[in-house]
Each structure stands twice: as C-alpha cells, then as structure tokens.
Design a protein around this motif. Sequence first.
Motif, PDB file in Angstrom:
ATOM      1  N   GLU A  45       7.644   6.769  60.267  1.00 10.22           N
ATOM      2  CA  GLU A  45       8.806   5.444  60.137  1.00 10.22           C
ATOM      3  C   GLU A  45       9.393   5.900  58.538  1.00 10.22           C
ATOM      4  O   GLU A  45       9.672   4.822  58.167  1.00 10.22           O
ATOM      5  CB  GLU A  45       6.910   4.455  59.324  1.00 10.22           C
ATOM      6  N   LYS A  88       2.936   1.820  67.025  1.00  4.53           N
ATOM      7  CA  LYS A  88       2.894   1.604  65.688  1.00  4.53           C
ATOM      8  C   LYS A  88       4.408   1.365  65.529  1.00  4.53           C
ATOM      9  O   LYS A  88       4.569   1.131  64.082  1.00  4.53           O
ATOM     10  CB  LYS A  88       1.926   2.248  65.010  1.00  4.53           C
ATOM     11  N   ARG A  91       6.576  -1.308  66.233  1.00  6.45           N
ATOM     12  CA  ARG A  91       5.863  -2.648  65.031  1.00  6.45           C
ATOM     13  C   ARG A  91       6.145  -2.263  63.894  1.00  6.45           C
ATOM     14  O   ARG A  91       7.044  -3.453  62.849  1.00  6.45           O
ATOM     15  CB  ARG A  91       4.365  -2.616  64.855  1.00  6.45           C
ATOM     16  N   ASP A  92       6.026  -1.211  63.174  1.00  5.62           N
ATOM     17  CA  ASP A  92       7.167  -0.848  61.624  1.00  5.62           C
ATOM     18  C   ASP A  92       7.848  -0.716  61.413  1.00  5.62           C
ATOM     19  O   ASP A  92       8.617  -1.181  60.372  1.00  5.62           O
ATOM     20  CB  ASP A  92       6.132   0.460  61.131  1.00  5.62           C
ATOM     21  N   ASN A  94      10.361  -2.139  63.690  1.00  2.00           N
ATOM     22  CA  ASN A  94      10.312  -3.743  64.250  1.00  2.00           C
ATOM     23  C   ASN A  94      11.800  -3.489  65.311  1.00  2.00           C
ATOM     24  O   ASN A  94      13.150  -3.789  65.449  1.00  2.00           O
ATOM     25  CB  ASN A  94      11.748  -4.410  62.986  1.00  2.00           C
TER      26      ASN A  94
END
Length: 352
Positions: A45, A88, A91-92, A94
């Motif tokens: 991320e 995750k 989501r992180d 996008n």
Amino acid sequence: MNHPVFLAADIGATKTNICLYTFPGRLVANSPLVQFRTADFSGIEALIPNFLSGRKVDLSFCVFGVPGPVYNGRAQITNLPWVLDEKKIQRDLNLTTVRLVNDLEATAYALPELKSKDIFTLSAGKKESKGNKAIIAPGSGLGESFLIWDGVTYNSFASEGGHGDFAPNSKIECDLFAYLQKKYGHVSYERVCSGQGIYNIYRFFKDQKYEKEPIWLTKEFESAGKDPVPVIIKTALNTGKQCRICVKTITLFAAILGAEAGNLGLRMLARGGVYLGGGLPERVLSFLKEKAFLQAFYHKGRMSSLIKEIPLHVITTPKAGLIGAAHYGVAHFLPDCQKDKFTVVKAVPEVT
C-alpha cells in the motif's frame, strides 16, 4: 481501440519489479520497468503510490506475484514482514480488481513465452513441445512451481516444495545436515539452496573447521554490512584471488541445487524442461557449468537415463516473474477477444 492498462509486480524479499502493461494482441509495456528495494516500504500500500506518483492512469486491474502461499486472497510473505490482503489493497488504493498469486506460479506463466535470448541451456535433452515444465528458483528463499499440459493448454500449479526435507547425497552433505539439524531442527532444501543456504554452507565450513576464513575476507564482511552472501559469491568467482572456503561453498551449493532440480524434474516428469530461476543461478552460472552441478542433476540411479533426456535451462532475464504476473492478468482478466493468439495458461487453486 483503447486497450486496458493494468499493473503487474514481482515482489521479492529483496527487490520488487513493477510495470504498467497493455495487451493489443501481445504484451506491451506502458511504462518503464521500475525496481524498488522492498525493505524500504512498510507494505504494498506504500509502494504502489510511490510508483504511480506523477502517472495519470486508470488501472483495470493489478496482479502481484508474492513469495509465499496465497490462501483466500491473503499472503504472509516469506522472508519479509508483510501481510497482504487483496480486499485491503483494493480498498486502500481504490482499485477494482487485485490478485495475489504465488511468485513461482506467476513465473511459470512466463515459461512458454521465453525466447532463446532469455535462457542459457545447460543441457538440451530431448524436449517435448507440450511436455510438462518445472521451475526451481533459489533467491532469498527457494521457490518451486510447474506447468502441466492437459491436451489443450497448460495448467499452472503453485508449490511450497522448497520447504521439503533436504536429502544429503554425500559424506560432506550428511555432515552439513547434522550441523544444520542442531541449529534448526528441520532442515529443508531452502536452508541449503538459497541465499540463506549459501551462508549456512559457508558457516558450516568455517565452524566445523573444514576451511579457514582469511583475515582479508573477514574485513570484507565487516565492510559489506548485513548481507555476506554477495561477498561470498564475488570472492568465489574471483579467479585472480582464489579463496578456498568461498569456492567450496558455491560448489556445494551448486551440487545441492543440481540434485533438487533433478528431483523436481522427475516428480513433474518435466519433458518440456526444468528451468532455474530466481536471483542466484545466473550469478553463479560458471559453477553450474561445472561437473558437480550436472552430475548431481543426472545422479538418479535407475532414472538417470530418463533425467538426461530432460532439458535444463537457466533463466537469464530478470523480468521473468514480472512478465509471468502480467500474463496471469491477461489470462484471467482480459476479455477473450483481446487475447488474440495468446496461449492461455490456467491457474489451479493451491491445495493447503
């Protein structure tokens, strides 16, 4: 026609290669390949935004080859304190579609795409055009994977075979096994056939007083920092400054690698070839050309004549894992009409 842009990355414990691709009938890079030092980042991320900084791109999907087993979209990275989770990451960052795939399973996707310039052939054997293919990749750890032809296409299988039991084949290897068993309890091939394996072999020769460590070499280790393996390899390859302990270390490493490569060739009946990947084989290629390696590969008792028919190659392109991850994405996430003549390789879910 605008072709989707997607991201592929080959994540290693030491380094990560990453690139953007499109597929107008063939794989085309949409950005320069960038290599990062993996340990400089807390996780994927943090790494991906660094790569994408300044790039205006609408990603269709991302595929990450990761060193370790992937289960239910999650991976605990071997030899690296990262835990990755597809949901995750989506989501992180996008993103709509993220796929984690075992790094050797990803690299296996590249095998049918490799050209003669991408490999060095140690033994031509008798190649079958649709024969099974196997890959063994010593780097920070030891990865193994394979492709099986089902009559229509190749099926790709992930594996954690590098953690299987080390089987000594000589007196010196028996002594090495006993030395490491006291240290680790369980001795896997990864303990003797990887970067950490090279250092384990070196320490064995030194601690058991088979060879002495020269004073000048001790000083080189001190100035090299935390990782002594590059020093051992560089010193072993330095013909102008012979160092017995380093030469014997890489020679024994090569013999053990040859034996396990032969084991994998037999297990998979890899008539399409056994491929040596990872970060180490090309660096010690001169040792793989010597008899210790090939003798260990061929030394299979009643199956020796069969193993001599299996082609044996060293992958020399550092992009194989990255290309494989990209082709995985093509096979799974692009519409069939965009795949053109690409030979799809199917992934088989890992059994855990």
